[in-house]
Design a protein around this motif. Structure first.
Motif, PDB file in Angstrom:
ATOM      1  N   GLY A 174      40.635 -38.434  25.548  1.00 54.18           N
ATOM      2  CA  GLY A 174      40.663 -39.635  24.707  1.00 54.18           C
ATOM      3  C   GLY A 174      41.629 -39.446  23.556  1.00 54.18           C
ATOM      4  O   GLY A 174      42.403 -38.488  23.515  1.00 54.18           O
ATOM      5  N   VAL A 175      41.591 -40.348  22.606  1.00 55.70           N
ATOM      6  CA  VAL A 175      42.530 -40.293  21.483  1.00 55.70           C
ATOM      7  C   VAL A 175      42.204 -39.087  20.602  1.00 55.70           C
ATOM      8  O   VAL A 175      41.079 -38.956  20.114  1.00 55.70           O
ATOM      9  CB  VAL A 175      42.461 -41.583  20.646  1.00 55.70           C
ATOM     10  N   PRO A 176      43.174 -38.192  20.369  1.00 59.71           N
ATOM     11  CA  PRO A 176      42.907 -36.997  19.569  1.00 59.71           C
ATOM     12  C   PRO A 176      42.526 -37.347  18.125  1.00 59.71           C
ATOM     13  O   PRO A 176      43.141 -38.211  17.498  1.00 59.71           O
ATOM     14  CB  PRO A 176      44.229 -36.235  19.609  1.00 59.71           C
ATOM     15  N   THR A 177      41.529 -36.646  17.596  1.00 62.45           N
ATOM     16  CA  THR A 177      41.057 -36.923  16.242  1.00 62.45           C
ATOM     17  C   THR A 177      42.149 -36.683  15.206  1.00 62.45           C
ATOM     18  O   THR A 177      42.319 -37.484  14.273  1.00 62.45           O
ATOM     19  CB  THR A 177      39.834 -36.047  15.925  1.00 62.45           C
ATOM     20  N   GLY A 178      42.880 -35.590  15.349  1.00 65.99           N
ATOM     21  CA  GLY A 178      43.928 -35.294  14.377  1.00 65.99           C
ATOM     22  C   GLY A 178      44.993 -36.365  14.337  1.00 65.99           C
ATOM     23  O   GLY A 178      45.428 -36.798  13.258  1.00 65.99           O
ATOM     24  N   TRP A 179      45.427 -36.814  15.517  1.00 64.76           N
ATOM     25  CA  TRP A 179      46.466 -37.854  15.574  1.00 64.76           C
ATOM     26  C   TRP A 179      45.952 -39.169  14.997  1.00 64.76           C
ATOM     27  O   TRP A 179      46.647 -39.834  14.230  1.00 64.76           O
ATOM     28  CB  TRP A 179      46.917 -38.045  17.025  1.00 64.76           C
ATOM     29  N   THR A 229      33.637 -34.854  15.425  1.00 67.44           N
ATOM     30  CA  THR A 229      34.206 -33.515  15.522  1.00 67.44           C
ATOM     31  C   THR A 229      35.189 -33.490  16.689  1.00 67.44           C
ATOM     32  O   THR A 229      34.870 -33.976  17.783  1.00 67.44           O
ATOM     33  CB  THR A 229      33.103 -32.482  15.767  1.00 67.44           C
ATOM     34  N   PRO A 230      36.390 -32.980  16.496  1.00 76.56           N
ATOM     35  CA  PRO A 230      37.347 -32.922  17.607  1.00 76.56           C
ATOM     36  C   PRO A 230      36.783 -32.142  18.787  1.00 76.56           C
ATOM     37  O   PRO A 230      36.108 -31.118  18.602  1.00 76.56           O
ATOM     38  CB  PRO A 230      38.552 -32.208  16.998  1.00 76.56           C
ATOM     39  N   LEU A 231      37.044 -32.621  19.984  1.00 78.02           N
ATOM     40  CA  LEU A 231      36.665 -31.879  21.178  1.00 78.02           C
ATOM     41  C   LEU A 231      37.622 -30.704  21.378  1.00 78.02           C
ATOM     42  O   LEU A 231      38.722 -30.689  20.802  1.00 78.02           O
ATOM     43  CB  LEU A 231      36.679 -32.807  22.393  1.00 78.02           C
TER      44      LEU A 231
END
Length: 388
Positions: free
Chosen positions: A43-48, A33-35
């Motif tokens: 950290g590395v974004p989930t969406g990207w 789940t995105p923070l």
């Protein structure tokens, strides 16, 4: 060294089954789940990363990358009990005075970093250059990295790698040559000169050959710095506070880390992309806007396909006993091309190197050959002109 001296031709031929396995793992990724905010600060974004992973699965063409790598002569040999993979591309017969040049990558890079430089280095006239600037290039994969992996035994310090590279150049019949590299390659390149100072004509580094400024720095020493030097010290301090975690893990528990990165392609992708975002310039830009997506993914593929997340991390583990040890000056002329992201300071580099050329530039990041290939190429050519 104990070794067999045979040099064997090598060709990449990844099986369809391995690629199918990669695709199945990408399809089955269990995404976190995105923070809050889903930004780079945590950290590395989930969406990207989802977008990049989708591109990897549906648009990236490994077979095209494989053909490009196979378009250059590749070889393997055993040195000091370790398999070593390397590219070896000679300048054409028209370049009778070409100088051999040993190029060394770092972490989390690979031989992929140098692919766009091979043509201009080996055939300068075809790329708008001068015939007098031709090089024969040798590009090894570091021990434990990619196609040189996995590691067979401990103890692969920078000095040992330097000795292995000197042996490799000797086997290839090169008794007079230059070295170039950044990151770990920026430390290995002068290590080769310390092993073979009578053979290495010059050492060129992007980012500097080390050592960097002391941390923490005493106030009286800080007061003597220039504005540029103070900026670099401030970025070293920020790195130690905000980014040092990966070194702490890789240099103490590389095998524990390896389970996740070897089992999950998205895990391996995220681990490497985190560093490409932090170390490319400008830092605020997404890494795939600075470096071509296909190049980024081909670099990741060499870690993924070979399962060398652990053994490449172990290279940091192997250095632990030597951190802080002062190295002798080889006497070989040494150049530093220091980009905007880099933190090298000449006065500290001169404690271990004979610096004869130092160039500060206001753009570019840690991955010079990928970010600023033309600037790197020009500096390499100019530095070696008087050393041939």
């Amino acid at each position: 060294m104990t070794n067999t001296t045979e040099i064997r031709p090598f060709r990449l031929d990844v099986s369809d089954a391995d690629l199918a396995d990669l695709h199945a793992r990408l399809d089955a990724t269990r995404w976190p789940t995105p923070l809050p905010g889903d930004g780079w600060d945590t950290g590395v974004p989930t969406g990207w990363l989802r977008d990049l992973a989708h591109y990897w699965r549906h648009a990236y063409d490994w077979r095209a990358a494989e053909r490009e790598l196979n378009s250059h002569p590749q070889f393997t040999t055993e040195i000091d009990g370790q398999n070593i993979h390397f590219l070896h591309v000679r300048a054409g017969d028209a370049y009778s005075d070409a100088l051999p040049l040993l190029l060394t990558h770092g972490w989390p890079g690979s031989i992929v970093e140098f692919l766009d430089l091979i043509g201009p280095l080996t055939d300068p006239v075809a790329h708008g250059g001068d015939a007098a600037d031709a090089f024969h290039v040798v590009i090894p994969s570091l021990p434990g990295y990619g196609l040189s992996g996995p590691l067979n035994e401990p103890g692969w310090t920078m000095e040992r790698i330097g000795a292995a590279w000197a042996e490799l150049m000797h086997r290839l019949g090169y008794e007079r040559y230059g070295t170039q590299g950044g990151d770990m390659g920026g430390t290995v390149s002068p290590a080769v000169a310390r092993v073979a100072p009578d053979r290495v004509v010059g050492v060129h580094t992007n980012g500097g050959p080390g050592p960097i400024a002391p941390y923490p720095m005493p106030d009286d020493e800080r007061a003597s710095l220039t504005d540029l030097e103070r900026d670099r010290v401030a970025r070293i301090e920020a790195f130690m506070q905000e980014e040092f975690g990966y070194i702490a893990i890789q240099s103490t528990r590389p095998q524990t880390l390896a389970y996740g990165l070897t089992d999950s392609p998205v895990g391996q992708l995220a681990w490497i992309m985190d560093k490409f975002r932090e170390w490319t310039h400008p830092r605020e830009a997404d890494p795939d806007t600075v470096v071509d997506r296909d190049r980024l993914l081909t670099n990741v593929m060499l870690y993924w396909l070979t399962g060398t997340a652990g053994s490449s991390a172990y290279a940091g583990y192997a250095q632990a006993p030597a951190w802080g040890a002062v190295k002798e000056i080889s006497g070989v002329p040494t150049a530093a091309l220091v980009f905007a992201h880099d933190v090298a300071i000449r006065r500290y580099a001169e404690t271990e190197n004979r610096i004869t050329r130092w160039t500060d530039v206001d753009r570019g990041g840690h991955f010079a050959a990928l970010e600023e290939p033309e600037l790197l190429l020009a500096d390499v050519r100019e530095f070696f002109r008087d050393l041939r």
